[in-house]
Every structure is written in structure tokens, then in C-alpha cells.
Scaffold this active site. Structure first.
Site, PDB file in Angstrom:
ATOM      1  N   ASP A   1      -5.741   5.867  -7.294  1.00 42.15           N
ATOM      2  CA  ASP A   1      -6.692   4.910  -6.734  1.00 42.15           C
ATOM      3  C   ASP A   1      -6.419   4.995  -5.239  1.00 42.15           C
ATOM      4  OD1 ASP A   1      -7.833   2.672  -5.514  1.00 42.15           O
ATOM      5  OD2 ASP A   1      -7.892   1.609  -7.419  1.00 42.15           O
ATOM      6  N   HIS A   2      -7.265   5.726  -4.529  1.00 41.69           N
ATOM      7  CA  HIS A   2      -6.870   6.078  -3.150  1.00 41.69           C
ATOM      8  C   HIS A   2      -6.764   4.851  -2.242  1.00 41.69           C
ATOM      9  CE1 HIS A   2     -11.188   5.983  -2.184  1.00 41.69           C
ATOM     10  NE2 HIS A   2     -10.848   5.978  -0.914  1.00 41.69           N
TER      11      HIS A   2
ATOM     12  N   HIS B   1     -10.787  -0.109  -7.004  1.00 39.77           N
ATOM     13  CA  HIS B   1     -10.337  -0.509  -5.658  1.00 39.77           C
ATOM     14  C   HIS B   1     -10.322  -2.037  -5.465  1.00 39.77           C
ATOM     15  CE1 HIS B   1     -10.937   3.665  -5.165  1.00 39.77           C
ATOM     16  NE2 HIS B   1     -12.150   3.662  -4.672  1.00 39.77           N
TER      17      HIS B   1
END
Ligand code: BG6
Length: 520
Positions: free
Chosen positions: A211-212, A274
Site C-alpha cells: 500500500d504505497h 489508502h
């Protein structure tokens, strides 16, 4: 007192880790040990824009081992040099650090390309031979991460092939890891299915879900802000906080991603991952340590305590961008984008109200919103405080005073703003909002690594702190599934003009609660 045998003092105890490589020790430089990265889907956009530049940036910063190897796997008739050229172009165009020939030379010597289909056994045999050659030639020591930057429908095949060709099992003394990109399913059932497939081959500790957002400096800073300081935590609760707004706004449309986006939509694309991660970090209790297990424990508690509003029709809104005139030109609406079905009901905007049913947050609404083609690109978490319980001033003095707020600016203009009231200079008592700002650019000389730099390095180091575990993914789908179900059964999304701040229904949703969205 019993004497410690000499051997125990000199030989590393079981489980001992070199502190230089100990990912838990934040003060020391983290340099990946001997290792390689195999990327499936290496010809995709993510790889070109983010992964390849991040690998180069890590090399540039001296954080990769000298023999680091990068293997691309895709359905292209490329030789190693063609692959290296593609990476070269991607690096020149997108990397954060300047291009340096000597860095490139060293990195490109370890680049290999395997052309092939995912069901092509000979390609996987070649991959295994290549990995073994690299172990011998570059000292990668059998340590490999396999990055699945491919649509989920290919996961089963790729992981089964890795298993079948002996690539998933680490030789003694080395490691094998699987890196998985979102989407982790499109609902709870498919996420569970996907997980079962991956875990047929890899044990949980081998799996790193990306999950950047968790790789962003500002997102990690939420924990530093809350738990390394004394001044915020005492007021970070229902006694002082009125509500929390988490916004992820983008000015771009869906670009060339119709194939992925249509049928998925904004809520599945970014709220499930996010935004719910941001909510979890904002709302969680202090973890007993900064390690993957403790973080998971606390984040899970929050996600499990999330409560949906009873009336989803009143407290959720989905929207779709329509056409608009911007800067003298017509911007296409979602339904006119290439590859989108004219009757698509996919949401490009979503706003939802959630509660957190625990002692700290009972009664405090968390409003989450995201959208494509909104006014500007901005992600922020605004903790908005209640008004002072009593005011000794005339009502006219505080007419222009808003509510106090602490705003974590995730991007751009990374930093934090505190908003509070101050007397306007002059002879009368007039109080107006002012802000106090912390900006990364002004306070630090260090520049922030890209999220993918941080996350790829963490995979190579085996540090799982910033990677969501499957339980979190499941809990997040449990929150979203009823909302998606409600939307699917209730007509079309509202329309909003490109460049606006979303559908009017979203403003009405907050107005019903006596609140309004921030205009960041
Ligand atoms: C991705 C979404 O996860 O995040 C995209 O799939 C979105 O739709 C992107 O554009 C935004 O990332 P960032 O880092 O630019 O905020």
C-alpha cells in the site's frame, strides 16, 4: 552468578541479527544484503514510472548491495540489453536522484530479462537458471523477492509456476519473498480467495502487500507526531475532537487505465486501502513497539471498531465526473473516456461517514472522501476540534473564528498546519483564524524518498512494518462491501463537473451534520 561460556559470547545467538541490518533500529543506515528482485509485469506503467526509478534511486543512495540483480519477466521479445535500455529510459525520465553513469553501470550489469508467458514452463526454467547464475556471478546468495506487478487474475498462475519450478522455496540460509500490488480483491470474498492462492505457496511472513501510502514519509510521520510528542495525544480523542476529515483529491482523470478502473471505482481503488490505512493510523492506540506485529494489532483494533452509519443513503455519496470547460478547452467526462462503457455507473468520487466504536472515538465522525478530476491534487488529514466550551468575548468578536484544527498535509506541500484563533491587531477585540505551519522543505535538508524506494528496500531487508497484513485487508473490505452493495442497488452516481470539489450531494451530506468540507 553463572559464567557465560565463551562460545556464547562470540557466536551469534539464535535469532541474532546484525544491527546494521536490523530493520528495527531506525538510527543506522539500512543497506540491503545480497539480493535480487524479479519483477513480473515489468513492461507496465507502474514498473516504468515507479519501480525501476525507485531501484535506481536506491542504488544511487548506496542502499543496494554491489551485486544487486534485477530480473524482468514479460511477454516481449527482448534481450537483456533491450530491457536495460527500457529501464535506462524510465530512470532518466522518472527517478528522483540525478543520473550517474557509474551507478548505472553497476546496476545494469545485474539486469536480465526473461521473455515468456506466465504459463510457459520453459520461461520459468530459464528464470530459475538465471537466478542460480546470478547467485554464482553476482553473489545474490539465493535471496530473491518476486514482485507481482500484474493484474490479480494472473496471480494463481505466477505463484504456482514459482512453486513448480522450485523458486518459491528458499535454499537453506536464504530467503524468498512475494510482493503483491493492490487491488487485493474487489470484495471480501475475492480477497479471501486471492489470499488462499498466495498462501498455498508462500507463508504469511514471506508475503509483502504494497500500500504505497504507507511508504510516504508524511504517513509514517503520523505515528511520530502522535507518539513521540506529549502535546497532541491528550487532546486526540472524543473529549476535544469534533470530527476528522480525510481527503485524497486528485486533479487527474483515469488516463489510460479504463481497463482497471471501470467497475472498480474510487472507493475500491483508494478508500479500501489508502484512506482506511490513514484512518487506522490517525485513530489507533499507541503500539507497544514500532514493529509489524504491534502495529498490526493496533490498526486491526481500529478497523474492527469501525461502524457504518445506519442510513447509507444519507451518509455516503458517490459521484462521476462529467465534462467541463477548463482553461478554454473541453475536458471529457468519465463516460466519454476511451474504453468506458456509455452506461457505466463506476464511481470516480466517493465520500463516506464512519464512526469508531471505542472509548476514544465514540460519537466522533470520520469523513473520508476521494475523487478524480477534482479542484487540485491534495491529500490531508484534518483533525477538527470542538469550539471552546465557553467564550468570555462578545459574539461579534468571534464571528470570524472557525474551529481549531490540526492538519497533516500528506501531499503536496508535505507538513502540518495548526489552525487557531488570534486577536486581530487593533483597538477592538476581534478574533480570527491564523495558522502555524511546519513544512518539510523548510525544516529538513534531507529530501524524502519516494514511497516505492522505501518499500522496495524494506522488502529486501525483510522489514514488514509498512505492509498491511491480510487481516487488515479483510477488515477493510468488511467496511466497504455493504457500502458498495448499497450503491449497486441504488441507481447512478451523482455527476460533478471536472475541476470542481465533487457533487453537491457530498456538501449536503456534511451540511446535514452541521459541518462542511474543507477546501484545501
Ligand atoms: C493508486 C490508485 O493506488 O494511487 C490511483 O490506484 C491513484 O488511482 C494513485 O491515482 C495516487 O497515488 P499518489 O501517490 O499519486 O497519491
Amino acid at each position: 552468578m553463572t559464567a557465560t561460556p565463551l562460545r556464547e559470547l562470540t557466536a551469534p545467538a539464535a535469532g541474532w541479527r546484525n544491527p546494521l541490518r536490523d530493520p528495527r533500529d531506525r538510527r543506522l543506515p539500512h543497506i540491503a544484503g545480497p539480493s535480487g528482485l524479479v519483477v513480473f509485469g515489468v513492461t507496465g506503467d507502474l514498473s516504468r514510472k515507479k519501480l525501476m526509478p525507485a531501484v535506481y534511486d536506491l542504488a544511487h543512495r548506496g542502499l543496494l548491495p554491489p551485486g544487486f540483480s534485477l530480473v524482468g519477466f514479460a511477454r516481449r521479445d527482448w534481450a537483456d540489453q533491450d530491457f536495460a535500455q527500457v529501464v535506462h529510459d524510465a530512470v532518466e525520465e522518472h527517478s528522483r536522484t540525478p543520473f550517474r553513469e557509474e551507478v548505472w553501470q553497476q546496476l545494469s550489469e545485474g539486469m536480465r530479462f526473461i521473455p515468456g508467458d506466465f504459463d510457459d514452463d520453459t520461461a520459468f526454467t530459464r528464470l530459475r537458471d538465471t537466478v542460480e547464475d546470478l547467485d554464482r556471478a553476482r553473489g545474490t546468495s539465493g535471496n530473491y523477492a518476486f514482485y507481482l506487478s500484474v493484474p490479480p487474475r494472473f496471480f494463481p498462475k505466477v505463484v504456482q509456476q514459482l512453486k513448480k519450478h522450485g523458486l518459491a522455496d528458499a535454499p537453506a540460509g536464504s530467503w524468498r519473498r512475494a510482493v503483491i500490488e493492490k487491488p487485493f480483491g474487489r470484495d471480501l470474498a475475492s480477497a479471501r480467495e486471492l489470499n488462499a492462492i498466495v498462501h498455498e505457496v508462500f507463508v504469511p511472513d514471506q508475503v509483502f502487500r504494497i500500500d504505497h501510502y504507507l511508504g510516504k514519509e508524511t504517513v509514517q510521520n503520523i505515528l511520530a507526531l502522535r507518539f513521540a510528542n506529549q502535546m497532541f495525544e491528550p487532546i486526540w480523542n472524543r473529549s476535544y475532537v469534533d470530527h476528522v476529515q480525510i481527503t485524497m483529491a486528485e486533479d487527474i482523470g483515469i488516463g489510460g487505465r479504463a481497463g482497471y478502473y471501470d467497475g472498480i471505482g474510487a472507493a475500491r481503488d483508494v478508500i479500501q486501502n489508502h484512506l482506511l490505512q490513514l484512518l487506522a493510523l490517525t485513530a489507533m492506540e499507541e503500539p507497544i513497539a514500532f514493529d509489524a506485529e504491534s502495529l498490526l494489532t493496533e490498526k486491526l483494533k481500529v478497523l474492527k471498531s469501525v461502524e457504518l452509519p445506519e442510513d447509507l443513503g444519507r451518509h455516503t455519496v458517490r459521484g462521476q465526473y462529467g465534462p467541463a470547460w477548463q482553461g478554454g478547452a473541453e475536458v471529457r467526462g468519465y463516460l466519454e473516456e476511451d474504453g468506458i462503457d456509455a452506461g457505466s455507473t463506476t464511481d470516480t468520487y466517493a465520500a463516506i461517514k464512519l464512526g469508531i466504536d471505542n472509548r476514544r472515538w465514540a460519537g466522533v465522525p470520520f469523513y473520508l472522501r476521494t475523487g478524480k478530476r477534482l479542484g487540485r491534487r491534495v491529500t490531508e488529514i484534518a483533525v477538527v476540534f470542538q469550539r471552546a466550551p465557553h467564550s468570555p468575548f462578545d459574539t461579534t468578536a468571534t464571528e470570524e473564528l472557525g474551529q481549531n484544527a490540526i492538519v497533516v498535509r500528506v501531499q503536496p506541500d508535505e507538513g502540518m498546519t495548526v489552525r487557531f484563533g488570534s486577536k486581530v491587531p487593533g483597538t477592538s477585540m476581534e478574533i480570527r483564524d491564523v495558522t502555524m505551519d511546519f513544512a518539510y522543505g523548510e525544516s529538513f535538508t534531507e529530501s524524502s524518498p519516494e514511497a516505492y524506494e522505501r518499500l522496495i528496500l524494506d522488502v529486501l531487508l525483510g522489514d514488514a512494518n509498512l505492509f498491511p497484513r491480510h487481516q487488515e485487508v479483510e477488515e477493510s473490505w468488511k467496511i466497504l462491501d455493504p457500502i458498495e452493495g448499497y450503491w449497486a442497488a441504488h441507481g447512478r452516481p451523482a455527476t460533478y463537473a471536472s475541476g470542481s470539489w465533487g457533487p453537491k450531494e457530498a456538501d449536503e451530506m456534511l451540511a446535514r451534520d452541521g459541518r462542511s468540507w474543507r477546501r484545501p
